[in-house]
Design a protein around this motif. Sequence first.
Motif, short mmCIF file in Angstrom:
data_model
loop_
_atom_site.label_atom_id
_atom_site.label_comp_id
_atom_site.label_asym_id
_atom_site.label_seq_id
_atom_site.Cartn_x
_atom_site.Cartn_y
_atom_site.Cartn_z
N ILE A 1 0.84 -1.20 0.00
CA ILE A 1 0.00 0.00 0.00
C ILE A 1 0.87 1.25 0.00
N THR A 2 1.97 1.21 0.75
CA THR A 2 2.90 2.35 0.74
C THR A 2 3.48 2.57 -0.66
N TRP A 3 3.85 1.49 -1.34
CA TRP A 3 4.35 1.62 -2.71
C TRP A 3 3.27 2.15 -3.65
N ALA A 4 2.02 1.74 -3.44
CA ALA A 4 0.95 2.26 -4.28
C ALA A 4 0.82 3.77 -4.15
N PHE A 5 0.97 4.29 -2.95
CA PHE A 5 0.95 5.75 -2.77
C PHE A 5 2.18 6.39 -3.43
N MET A 6 3.31 5.74 -3.34
CA MET A 6 4.52 6.29 -3.94
C MET A 6 4.45 6.32 -5.46
N PHE A 7 3.68 5.42 -6.06
CA PHE A 7 3.56 5.36 -7.51
C PHE A 7 2.45 6.26 -8.06
N GLN A 8 1.77 7.02 -7.21
CA GLN A 8 0.73 7.92 -7.69
C GLN A 8 1.32 8.95 -8.67
N ARG A 9 0.55 9.32 -9.67
CA ARG A 9 1.08 10.19 -10.72
C ARG A 9 1.30 11.61 -10.24
N ASP A 10 0.34 12.18 -9.54
CA ASP A 10 0.40 13.61 -9.21
C ASP A 10 1.14 13.90 -7.92
N ASN A 11 0.96 13.06 -6.90
CA ASN A 11 1.58 13.36 -5.60
C ASN A 11 2.43 12.21 -5.08
N LEU B 1 0.78 2.94 -12.43
CA LEU B 1 -0.16 1.88 -12.06
C LEU B 1 -1.12 1.52 -13.18
N ILE B 2 -0.98 2.13 -14.35
CA ILE B 2 -1.78 1.78 -15.52
C ILE B 2 -0.84 1.77 -16.73
N GLY B 3 -1.25 1.08 -17.78
CA GLY B 3 -0.44 1.05 -18.99
C GLY B 3 0.75 0.12 -18.86
N ASP B 4 1.71 0.31 -19.76
CA ASP B 4 2.88 -0.57 -19.79
C ASP B 4 3.78 -0.40 -18.57
N ASN B 5 3.77 0.78 -17.96
CA ASN B 5 4.62 1.01 -16.79
C ASN B 5 4.20 0.17 -15.59
N ALA B 6 2.98 -0.37 -15.63
CA ALA B 6 2.51 -1.19 -14.50
C ALA B 6 3.37 -2.43 -14.33
N PHE B 7 3.89 -2.96 -15.44
CA PHE B 7 4.76 -4.14 -15.34
C PHE B 7 6.02 -3.82 -14.55
N PHE B 8 6.65 -2.70 -14.84
CA PHE B 8 7.87 -2.33 -14.12
C PHE B 8 7.57 -2.00 -12.66
N ALA B 9 6.39 -1.45 -12.40
CA ALA B 9 6.02 -1.13 -11.02
C ALA B 9 5.91 -2.40 -10.18
N VAL B 10 5.24 -3.43 -10.71
CA VAL B 10 5.08 -4.65 -9.93
C VAL B 10 6.40 -5.40 -9.79
N VAL B 11 7.28 -5.29 -10.78
CA VAL B 11 8.61 -5.91 -10.66
C VAL B 11 9.42 -5.23 -9.57
N VAL B 12 9.38 -3.90 -9.51
CA VAL B 12 10.12 -3.16 -8.50
C VAL B 12 9.65 -3.55 -7.10
N VAL B 13 8.34 -3.63 -6.91
CA VAL B 13 7.81 -3.97 -5.59
C VAL B 13 8.17 -5.41 -5.22
N ALA B 14 8.09 -6.32 -6.19
CA ALA B 14 8.41 -7.72 -5.90
C ALA B 14 9.89 -7.88 -5.55
N VAL B 15 10.77 -7.18 -6.26
CA VAL B 15 12.20 -7.28 -5.95
C VAL B 15 12.49 -6.67 -4.59
N TRP B 16 11.91 -5.52 -4.32
CA TRP B 16 12.13 -4.87 -3.02
C TRP B 16 11.66 -5.77 -1.88
N LYS B 17 10.61 -6.54 -2.11
CA LYS B 17 10.05 -7.39 -1.06
C LYS B 17 10.79 -8.70 -0.91
#
Length: 342
Positions: A160-170, A191-207
Motif C-alpha cells: 500500500i505504501t508503494w501504491a501511494f509512492m507510484f501515484q502520478r500527481d503526488n 499503475l496503468i499502462g505498460d509502466n505497471a509491469f515495471f512497477a510490480v517488478v520493483v515492488v516484488a524485488v524490493w520485497k
Amino acid sequence: MTTTVTPGRTGPADSGEQVGKGDARRRMPRIPDRIRHGALPYLLLLPAVLLELLIHLIPMVIGIVMSFRQLTQFYIRNWGEAPWTAFDNYRIAVDFSAPIGEDLLNSFLVTCAFTVLAVGLSWLFGVAAAIMMQENFRGRGLLRAVFLTPYALPVYAAVITWAFMFQRDNGMINHVLHDQLGLTDQPSFWLIGDNAFFAVVVVAVWKSWPFAFLIVMAGLQNIPRELYEAAAIDGAGVWQQIRKITLPSLRPVNQVLVLVLFLWTFNDFNTPYVLFGRAAPEAADLISVHIYQSSFVTWNFGQGSAMSVLLLLFLLVVTAVYLLLTSRTPRGASRTRKSADA
C-alpha cells in the motif's frame, strides 16, 4: 517406653501391598523400546499432517473436482448439482485461438517475464549484499538490520505504501524522477499502462531480495576463510575469489533459494492485487490475479479451478525438472571428491 501404633496400618500389610504392586507392574505388558521410539516421530508429525490435510490437500482435491463441473453463480448454493463437463473447462483454457485461452496465454507469458526479472534481480541483489556484509566495518550490524526491513514489514502495509509512492500527481517516484532529477518530460502513470509491469517488478524485488540476502549470508558462514587467504596469497583478485570460491561453495544454497523464490514469485497474489486491485492492467496481468478474476469476478468457478489445476501441473513439472537438473553433480566436483577420497 510406649509404642504408638497407627490404626489400620501395619508393617507387614504395607510391605505385602508394595510387593503385590511390584508383581503387577512386572506382569503388565511393556511396549518395546524400538516400537515406542519408532512411533514417536510419527506422533509428533501427526498434528502437522492433519493441518496439512485440512488446509491444503482437502481444498486442493475439492478444487480438482470443481474443475470438471460447470460451476457458475447459478450453482453456488449447491455446487454438487452443477453439470459434469469432463475436460471442457480445460479445453477452453488451452484453446489459445479463443478469447479465454488467448487471455490466459498472455497472462502466463507476462507472469514468466515477471518471475524471471524478479527472481534474477532478487538473487543478484541478495548475493551482492551478502558478500559485501562479510567484511568487518563500522555500522555493519545496523546496515544488516536496514537490509532486512522489507522482509520484516507486513506485505499489505508495504505494498500500500508503494501504491501511494507510484501515484502520478503526488507520488514520491514522480517527484524524484520528474521534479527533482528531471529525467522525464512529464509525470508518468505507473499503475496503468505498460509502466505497471515495471512497477510490480520493483515492488516484488524490493520485497524478496532481503530473503535472498539472509539465506546467502547464512551460507557464507560455512565457507572457510582459509580458502580466501590462500587464494589471495596466490594472487587471486576479488572477482576471481567470488567466481572460483564463493559461487561454487554456495551452489547447494542457491539451488534451494532460486526454487523457493520462483515458487513464491510465480504464485504471488498479494503484491499485484493490493497494488492494482481487482482489475490489473494488461501489462501486469499476472496469472494469480487472472485466475482470481476468472473465478470471483466472472463467477465461473469451474473455469477458474481448471486454470488453477493447470498452474499446479506447470509448477510441479518445472520443479521436478529443476531438481533433476540441479541434483546432478558436476564432473569437476565428482573428480575432486574421488581424488580426495583416494
